[in-house]
Design a protein around this motif. Structure first.
Motif, mmCIF file in Angstrom:
data_model
loop_
_atom_site.group_PDB
_atom_site.id
_atom_site.type_symbol
_atom_site.label_atom_id
_atom_site.label_comp_id
_atom_site.label_asym_id
_atom_site.label_seq_id
_atom_site.Cartn_x
_atom_site.Cartn_y
_atom_site.Cartn_z
ATOM 1 N N HIS A 153 0.860 -1.182 0.000
ATOM 2 C CA HIS A 153 0.000 0.000 0.000
ATOM 3 C C HIS A 153 0.899 1.236 0.000
ATOM 4 C CE1 HIS A 153 -3.718 -2.280 1.011
ATOM 5 N NE2 HIS A 153 -2.824 -3.115 1.520
ATOM 6 N N VAL A 154 0.773 2.053 -1.033
ATOM 7 C CA VAL A 154 1.593 3.256 -1.135
ATOM 8 C C VAL A 154 0.705 4.490 -1.038
ATOM 9 C CG1 VAL A 154 3.288 2.056 -2.570
ATOM 10 C CG2 VAL A 154 1.497 3.395 -3.660
ATOM 11 N N PHE A 155 1.335 5.612 -0.778
ATOM 12 C CA PHE A 155 0.638 6.893 -0.765
ATOM 13 C C PHE A 155 1.533 7.909 -1.438
ATOM 14 C CE2 PHE A 155 3.149 6.624 3.077
ATOM 15 C CZ PHE A 155 3.691 7.886 3.249
ATOM 16 N N LEU A 156 1.007 9.073 -1.710
ATOM 17 C CA LEU A 156 1.773 10.151 -2.330
ATOM 18 C C LEU A 156 1.875 11.323 -1.360
ATOM 19 C CD1 LEU A 156 0.223 10.141 -5.931
ATOM 20 C CD2 LEU A 156 2.207 8.861 -5.088
ATOM 21 N N ARG A 157 2.800 12.213 -1.649
ATOM 22 C CA ARG A 157 2.961 13.388 -0.785
ATOM 23 C C ARG A 157 1.671 14.194 -0.681
ATOM 24 N NH1 ARG A 157 7.444 15.811 1.208
ATOM 25 N NH2 ARG A 157 8.845 14.638 -0.164
ATOM 26 N N CYS A 158 0.858 14.165 -1.737
ATOM 27 C CA CYS A 158 -0.390 14.934 -1.726
ATOM 28 C C CYS A 158 -1.471 14.297 -0.856
ATOM 29 C CB CYS A 158 -0.913 15.116 -3.144
ATOM 30 S SG CYS A 158 -1.336 13.576 -3.986
ATOM 31 N N VAL A 198 3.201 7.612 14.022
ATOM 32 C CA VAL A 198 3.988 6.630 13.268
ATOM 33 C C VAL A 198 4.557 7.217 11.982
ATOM 34 C CG1 VAL A 198 2.840 4.590 14.197
ATOM 35 C CG2 VAL A 198 1.879 5.736 12.180
ATOM 36 N N SER A 199 4.609 8.531 11.882
ATOM 37 C CA SER A 199 5.172 9.127 10.664
ATOM 38 C C SER A 199 6.635 8.757 10.472
ATOM 39 C CB SER A 199 5.021 10.654 10.700
ATOM 40 O OG SER A 199 3.661 11.011 10.585
ATOM 41 N N ASP A 200 7.301 8.370 11.562
ATOM 42 C CA ASP A 200 8.693 7.950 11.444
ATOM 43 C C ASP A 200 8.817 6.518 10.938
ATOM 44 O OD1 ASP A 200 7.550 6.902 13.775
ATOM 45 O OD2 ASP A 200 9.481 6.799 14.809
ATOM 46 N N LYS A 201 7.689 5.838 10.744
ATOM 47 C CA LYS A 201 7.711 4.458 10.275
ATOM 48 C C LYS A 201 7.330 4.348 8.796
ATOM 49 C CE LYS A 201 6.747 2.427 14.819
ATOM 50 N NZ LYS A 201 8.119 1.894 14.993
ATOM 51 N N VAL A 202 7.355 5.469 8.093
ATOM 52 C CA VAL A 202 7.125 5.449 6.650
ATOM 53 C C VAL A 202 8.281 6.133 5.946
ATOM 54 C CG1 VAL A 202 4.610 5.438 6.918
ATOM 55 C CG2 VAL A 202 5.805 7.618 6.581
ATOM 56 N N VAL A 203 8.448 5.786 4.684
ATOM 57 C CA VAL A 203 9.434 6.423 3.821
ATOM 58 C C VAL A 203 8.685 7.299 2.830
ATOM 59 C CG1 VAL A 203 11.163 6.045 2.022
ATOM 60 C CG2 VAL A 203 11.074 4.521 4.004
ATOM 61 N N LEU A 204 9.116 8.531 2.678
ATOM 62 C CA LEU A 204 8.552 9.430 1.680
ATOM 63 C C LEU A 204 9.695 9.967 0.836
ATOM 64 C CD1 LEU A 204 6.128 10.887 0.466
ATOM 65 C CD2 LEU A 204 6.381 12.658 2.207
ATOM 66 N N GLN A 205 9.655 9.666 -0.450
ATOM 67 C CA GLN A 205 10.735 10.100 -1.331
ATOM 68 C C GLN A 205 10.951 11.610 -1.246
ATOM 69 O OE1 GLN A 205 9.299 8.832 -5.216
ATOM 70 N NE2 GLN A 205 10.728 7.114 -5.229
ATOM 71 N N PRO A 206 12.202 12.054 -1.221
ATOM 72 C CA PRO A 206 12.450 13.496 -1.298
ATOM 73 C C PRO A 206 12.078 14.051 -2.666
ATOM 74 C CG PRO A 206 14.506 12.271 -1.420
ATOM 75 C CD PRO A 206 13.444 11.276 -1.073
ATOM 76 N N ARG A 207 12.052 13.164 -3.661
ATOM 77 C CA ARG A 207 11.702 13.585 -5.014
ATOM 78 C C ARG A 207 11.231 12.362 -5.796
ATOM 79 N NH1 ARG A 207 16.131 15.947 -6.030
ATOM 80 N NH2 ARG A 207 17.136 14.533 -7.499
ATOM 81 N N LEU A 208 10.120 12.493 -6.518
ATOM 82 C CA LEU A 208 9.560 11.393 -7.294
ATOM 83 C C LEU A 208 10.622 10.725 -8.158
ATOM 84 C CD1 LEU A 208 7.162 9.781 -8.531
ATOM 85 C CD2 LEU A 208 6.986 11.615 -10.229
ATOM 86 N N SER A 209 10.724 9.415 -8.026
ATOM 87 C CA SER A 209 11.642 8.634 -8.851
ATOM 88 C C SER A 209 11.134 7.200 -8.916
ATOM 89 C CB SER A 209 13.062 8.669 -8.280
ATOM 90 O OG SER A 209 13.946 7.923 -9.095
ATOM 91 N N ALA A 227 3.835 16.804 -5.349
ATOM 92 C CA ALA A 227 2.663 16.032 -4.959
ATOM 93 C C ALA A 227 2.820 14.542 -5.200
ATOM 94 C CB ALA A 227 1.426 16.550 -5.692
ATOM 95 N N GLY A 228 3.545 14.148 -6.250
ATOM 96 C CA GLY A 228 3.617 12.748 -6.618
ATOM 97 C C GLY A 228 4.744 11.964 -5.995
ATOM 98 N N ASP A 229 5.508 12.559 -5.090
ATOM 99 C CA ASP A 229 6.568 11.807 -4.415
ATOM 100 C C ASP A 229 5.946 10.610 -3.700
ATOM 101 O OD1 ASP A 229 8.114 13.918 -5.301
ATOM 102 O OD2 ASP A 229 8.194 14.900 -3.346
ATOM 103 N N VAL A 230 6.561 9.453 -3.826
ATOM 104 C CA VAL A 230 5.968 8.194 -3.372
ATOM 105 C C VAL A 230 6.338 7.891 -1.926
ATOM 106 C CG1 VAL A 230 5.871 5.703 -3.781
ATOM 107 C CG2 VAL A 230 5.965 7.286 -5.725
ATOM 108 N N GLY A 231 5.343 7.449 -1.162
ATOM 109 C CA GLY A 231 5.574 7.030 0.214
ATOM 110 C C GLY A 231 5.100 5.614 0.435
#
Length: 485
Positions: free
Chosen positions: A61-66, A79-90, A207-211
């Motif tokens: 299950h993924v989410f986006l910065r938006c 638990v925000s420290d338990k997810v990864v959010l890309q610094p930039r969409l890649s 907005a589209g950076d992947v988490g």
């Protein structure tokens, strides 16, 4: 209606993301809340289970910065420290012939130019098709997701009418739309596709950076949620099966736990369950404005889990083109495999819109997808498969096809049209978003806020407000400019 706390009690039926959100919002506003969940855990369809010594997520299950509402829930659960959010969409995109490309945004470049370089260099398309893709992006950016006329048209039809051939759809637009809408572009609602591409990709550069979760989903959506709910004073009752909800001025909920049956009085009820369960539990819904939701179909997702005796890729995740493998994710660390067997690797393959294989025997599915992974990842060809298994969600999402918008009720549809004091929640309701974790959380917020307003309770803390994240992120991106990483 009884005196005391029951005169203001909110009963939430369902402990998925929508129910968790609704319960927390009502409790934070000072209302007494009872949450009833039939399973022995929380989290709905985003959960974990044990397989031997490993912890397995039922799917990726993924989410986006938006996705600011879901991110707000992560904050509320601490638990925000338990997810990864890309610094930039890649996003790396692989083909079986060894060619690969990357969908990435340029730092400090405003939308839609932030994707210009990625489209210009997208090596899975010919130069002519890259030019078509640019035209397609500009056409998508002109769409208004709120335009009801878009819902009766499919994404595939729109793309063809704007010069997008099969190569562009398969190698670019379909990679993103199938994953987010869980349906083929030729069936997908153009309105929902417009929401995906505009809000998630084209309107704001960050907005589209992947988490994604950096821990088992059960730690986020069940363990942490249970702690937060109980900390807020919510009466959480797991393994309690709701049999019937009586709507009206003094609604009540009949619930079974083991062999005991009890009636829980309420001032308001939030039905945070799928449509089929909602209409079974409250037959009166069939005579309300929510009735069209009975026509919502569902789409399945299949996940194939493969454990190798060695590392076969250094990518945290990637998409596949011209391959049965739509996406794969590295779950080596989060599952516990890295500790249990150092050097081994666990890849989880996600297959959306999985109608064709949902009933295929597991052994056939495993054979097909391990072979497909071998074609995408050369290093896997010499590796030994330690274990492989399949998980299936037959009703993973509602079927987000053209025309589905008329079947999605507002959260207050039941309350205002016959089933008094019953509110609806779930990603299938009319949130303006596709069937995602973000949509589920937003529905819980909407239902809770309507109840809070109706009872004259105090406002919910601003820190949990929907919209708090994305505006700050977009502003920060603009401030960082070209130095962003």
């Amino acid at each position: 209606m009884s005196d005391g706390a029951d005169a203001r009690r909110v009963v939430v039926v369902g402990g998925g993301l929508a129910g968790i959100t609704a319960a927390l919002r009502c409790a934070d506003a000072g209302l007494p809340v009872t949450l009833l969940e039939s399973r022995p855990r929380l989290g709905g369809l985003a959960f974990s289970f044990r397989r031997g010594e490993l912890t397995v997520d039922n799917g990726q299950h993924v989410f986006l910065r938006c996705c600011d509402a879901y991110r707000g829930l992560l904050d509320r659960l601490a638990v925000s420290d338990k997810v990864v959010l890309q610094p930039r969409l890649s996003i790396d995109v692989l083909r079986p012939d060894g060619r690969r490309a990357r969908i990435a945004r340029l730092p400090g470049v405003p939308a839609p130019g932030h994707l210009g370089a990625a489209l210009a260099r997208y090596g899975l398309l010919s130069p002519a098709d890259r030019a078509r893709a640019v035209r397609g992006a500009l056409a998508l950016r002109m769409l208004d997701p709120a335009d009801g006329r878009l819902d009766i048209r499919t994404l595939g039809d729109f793309l063809r009418s704007h010069g997008q051939n099969r190569a562009v759809v398969d190698a670019l637009w379909g990679v993103l739309s199938v994953a987010t809408l869980n349906i083929d572009p030729d069936d997908a609602s153009l309105a929902l596709a417009a929401k995906v591409f505009r809000t998630g990709v084209l309107d704001h550069a960050p907005a589209g950076d992947v988490g994604y979760a950096d821990a088992p989903l059960g730690q986020l959506h069940s363990d942490a949620a249970l702690a937060a709910l109980r900390g807020a004073g919510v009466d959480v009752r797991l393994a309690h099966h709701v049999q019937h909800v009586e709507a009206g001025e003094a609604p009540s909920v009949t619930v079974r736990h083991r062999d005991d049956v009890a009636v829980v009085p309420a001032a308001a009820v939030v039905l945070a369950v799928p449509p089929r369960a909602a209409f079974r539990t409250v037959p009166a819904l069939a005579a309300t404005a929510a009735a069209p939701a009975q026509e919502l179909g569902t789409s399945p997702i299949v996940n194939v889990h493969v454990l190798y005796d060695r590392q076969v890729t250094d990518l945290p995740f990637a998409a596949g083109v011209d391959s049965p493998v739509q996406w794969f994710f590295d779950r080596t660390v989060t599952s516990g495999l890295a500790t249990r067997r150092p050097g081994a690797q666990y890849l989880a393959v996600t297959v959306s819109a999985a109608d064709e294989i949902i009933d295929t025997p597991s052994r056939q599915v495993v054979d097909q997808y391990t072979a497909a992974l071998a074609r995408l990842l050369p290093e896997s060809r010499g590796a030994t498969v330690l274990d492989a298994f399949v998980t299936r969600e037959r009703h993973a999402t509602f079927r987000q096809s053209a025309g589905s918008a008329r079947c999605r009720p507002q959260t207050d549809a039941a309350h205002r049209s016959g089933a008094t004091n019953v509110w609806l929640a779930g990603s299938w309701t009319d949130t303006g978003w596709p069937d995602t974790m973000e949509g589920a959380v937003r529905s819980g917020v909407q239902a809770a806020e309507a109840i809070v307003r109706g009872m004259g309770a105090r406002s919910v803390a601003a820190s949990a407000d929907v919209g708090a994240h994305v505006g700050a992120d977009v502003g920060a991106e603009a401030g960082r400019g070209a130095g962003t990483r």
